[in-house]
Design an enzyme around this catalytic site. Structure first.
Site, mmCIF file in Angstrom:
data_model
loop_
_atom_site.group_PDB
_atom_site.id
_atom_site.type_symbol
_atom_site.label_atom_id
_atom_site.label_comp_id
_atom_site.label_asym_id
_atom_site.label_seq_id
_atom_site.Cartn_x
_atom_site.Cartn_y
_atom_site.Cartn_z
ATOM 1 N N CYS A 31 0.834 -1.214 0.000
ATOM 2 C CA CYS A 31 0.000 0.000 0.000
ATOM 3 C C CYS A 31 0.866 1.260 0.000
ATOM 4 O O CYS A 31 1.559 1.534 0.973
ATOM 5 C CB CYS A 31 -0.918 -0.064 1.226
ATOM 6 S SG CYS A 31 -1.677 1.486 1.687
ATOM 7 N N CYS A 34 0.136 3.827 2.741
ATOM 8 C CA CYS A 34 0.589 3.282 4.033
ATOM 9 C C CYS A 34 2.073 3.595 4.237
ATOM 10 O O CYS A 34 2.504 3.938 5.332
ATOM 11 C CB CYS A 34 0.389 1.765 4.099
ATOM 12 S SG CYS A 34 -1.334 1.244 3.961
#
Length: 101
Positions: A31, A34
């Site tokens: 991600c 993230c």
């Protein structure tokens, strides 16, 4: 202190029984947003000894992600006294993350 890894095995002790507020980061290695939030959370963990920062990898801990109904990541959850007090989805700047606390 740095961010700690939270699993279903230590969740009860580290999160639910914590004497300080816990900022949980639901994330995954693939991600992009993230990865943008991760250094900010490490910074907060280092600067704020009055809170605990925990990272939950949604791929490795699907039960915890499901328990919190995490649909997109990163999802940040603040817990105090075993209860959710704030939650946000998506990458946030440091000041917005601190405001959740």
């Amino acid at each position: 202190m740095s961010a700690m890894t939270i699993t279903k095995n230590n969740f009860q002790e580290e999160v639910l029984q914590s004497s300080v507020p816990v900022l949980l980061d639901f994330w995954a290695s693939w991600c992009g947003p993230c990865r943008m939030v991760a250094p900010v959370l490490e910074e907060i963990a280092a600067q704020r000894p009055d809170i605990k920062v925990g990272k939950i990898n949604v791929d490795e801990q699907p039960e915890l992600a499901q328990a919190f109904q995490v649909m997109s990541i990163p999802t940040l959850v603040v817990m105090k006294d075993g209860k959710v007090t704030a939650q946000s989805v998506g990458a946030r700047p440091k000041n917005q993350i601190l405001a959740m606390l």
